[in-house]
Design an enzyme around this catalytic site. Sequence first.
Site, short mmCIF file in Angstrom:
data_model
loop_
_atom_site.label_atom_id
_atom_site.label_comp_id
_atom_site.label_asym_id
_atom_site.label_seq_id
_atom_site.Cartn_x
_atom_site.Cartn_y
_atom_site.Cartn_z
N GLY A 15 4.13 -3.42 -0.40
CA GLY A 15 3.98 -2.14 -1.11
C GLY A 15 5.12 -1.21 -0.76
CB VAL A 27 20.17 -1.36 6.82
CG1 VAL A 27 20.70 -2.78 6.90
CG2 VAL A 27 18.83 -1.25 7.56
NE ARG A 29 26.59 5.68 3.12
CZ ARG A 29 26.47 6.85 2.52
NH1 ARG A 29 26.19 7.92 3.21
NH2 ARG A 29 26.64 6.94 1.21
N GLY A 108 2.90 -8.41 6.81
CA GLY A 108 3.10 -9.63 6.02
C GLY A 108 4.59 -9.93 5.88
CG ASP A 137 -2.03 1.14 4.01
OD1 ASP A 137 -2.09 2.11 3.23
OD2 ASP A 137 -2.30 -0.03 3.68
NE ARG A 172 -18.72 20.11 -11.52
CZ ARG A 172 -18.05 20.20 -12.65
NH1 ARG A 172 -16.75 20.24 -12.64
NH2 ARG A 172 -18.71 20.24 -13.79
CD GLU A 233 -7.14 0.62 -1.54
OE1 GLU A 233 -6.27 1.18 -0.85
OE2 GLU A 233 -6.90 -0.33 -2.30
NE ARG A 254 -17.73 16.44 -13.08
CZ ARG A 254 -19.03 16.62 -13.24
NH1 ARG A 254 -19.89 16.04 -12.42
NH2 ARG A 254 -19.48 17.38 -14.23
CG HIS A 260 -0.54 2.39 -7.16
ND1 HIS A 260 -1.79 1.98 -7.57
CD2 HIS A 260 -0.01 1.36 -6.47
CE1 HIS A 260 -1.98 0.73 -7.16
NE2 HIS A 260 -0.93 0.34 -6.49
O1 F6P Z 1 1.08 -0.48 0.68
C1 F6P Z 1 -0.20 -0.43 1.13
C2 F6P Z 1 -1.12 -0.19 -0.01
O2 F6P Z 1 -0.72 0.98 -0.68
C3 F6P Z 1 -2.57 -0.13 0.37
O3 F6P Z 1 -2.98 1.11 0.85
C4 F6P Z 1 -3.22 -0.50 -0.92
O4 F6P Z 1 -4.48 -1.03 -0.71
C5 F6P Z 1 -2.29 -1.52 -1.48
O5 F6P Z 1 -1.03 -1.25 -0.95
C6 F6P Z 1 -2.22 -1.55 -2.98
O6 F6P Z 1 -1.40 -2.59 -3.37
P1 F6P Z 1 -0.86 -2.81 -4.85
O7 F6P Z 1 0.28 -1.89 -5.06
O8 F6P Z 1 -0.44 -4.23 -4.84
O9 F6P Z 1 -1.98 -2.52 -5.77
#
Ligand code: F6P
Length: 336
Positions: A15, A27, A29, A108, A137, A172, A233, A254, A260
């Site tokens: 991500g 990196v 420069r 990862g 995160d 609310r 999430e 609500r 994103h």
């Molecule tokens: O980069 C981390 C993250 O933003 C997480 O918080 C989120 O669950 C995930 O990536 C969302 O991934 P994607 O962009 O593949 O939907």
Amino acid sequence: MERQVKRIGVLTSGGDAPGMNAAVRAVVRTAVGSGVDCIGIRRGWNGLINSDFVHMDTSSVSHIIDKGGTMLYTARSEEFREESGRTKALATCKLLGLDGIVAIGGDGTFRGALALSRQAAAAGHSLQVVGIPATIDNDIGCSHYTIGFDTACNTAIECIDKLRDTMQSHERCSVVEVMGRHAGYLALYVGIAVGATAVLIPEHEIDFDRDIVEKIRRARLAGTTHYMIVVAEGAGSALEIGKRIREETGLDPRVTVLGHIQRGGTPSARDRETASRMGYEAVMSLMENRGNRVVATRDGRIVDLDMEQALATTKTFEMDRYQVLEALSVSRDGGI
Ligand code: F6P
């Protein structure tokens, strides 16, 4: 005599996170300024598999320090998880004459880098890798801080402050979902900063009555007529939580999923500065022949750690922050 790296690759993977561009710039420069050639690998590990690259020089990273996203594009590569994918990637490294790679991303990304370096060694090709932690995160065990977290917190706070205006006017309850599939750092920091009524995070087992209903009740008794529930999430679906609040309290919540939007935007000063220092340090590690490292922050200092050990390190969640949130969330006059 120590082997000097001659040509390195830089890539962003997983991500995206605000500040990745600042890290790429640092990196490039640092490398070019030290006489080391630098190749930008595009679209994460897929770029190595598909020979998707661009030659970088100091001017190719001009005017990107203030930009969110990543100029190198990013991806999550399934193919790279397989040995056959990494074999293709190694062929590109060999063809381009890469002897080092700086991989900017999350856990990862680092696992992939280590697997590649080991596979290269087994094939008699020396390829040193260095990881730079970047994810909104903030969930990388070895580093106190990851690039992008500060900007994402600020973005979420700005959105929630706006939400509060309308929630307060209509008296609310608002349920806001912030990112963090496996980690509640964003939710917790944001929750403290917006004075949330309650925060739900994956690291803390949820008792609906204790953690939500009772907190709304306490806030109501203190005079509050609007409530801000922040949900990570990974702690559950905000929609479901909103539904349950309706059933159990009679309120009409609500629900807002920030999604994103939290990953974009102009990187904050903290993210630009940290990314710049990390990018510099990553190239220094390679030039000093320290490969298979992760650059990390420890109490504000930049350090570099053995990648295998870094990957085995887990983060102790800061539950003391949860107590701060609990202590500060309800005021006598009903304000935040
Ligand atoms: O980069 C981390 C993250 O933003 C997480 O918080 C989120 O669950 C995930 O990536 C969302 O991934 P994607 O962009 O593949 O939907």
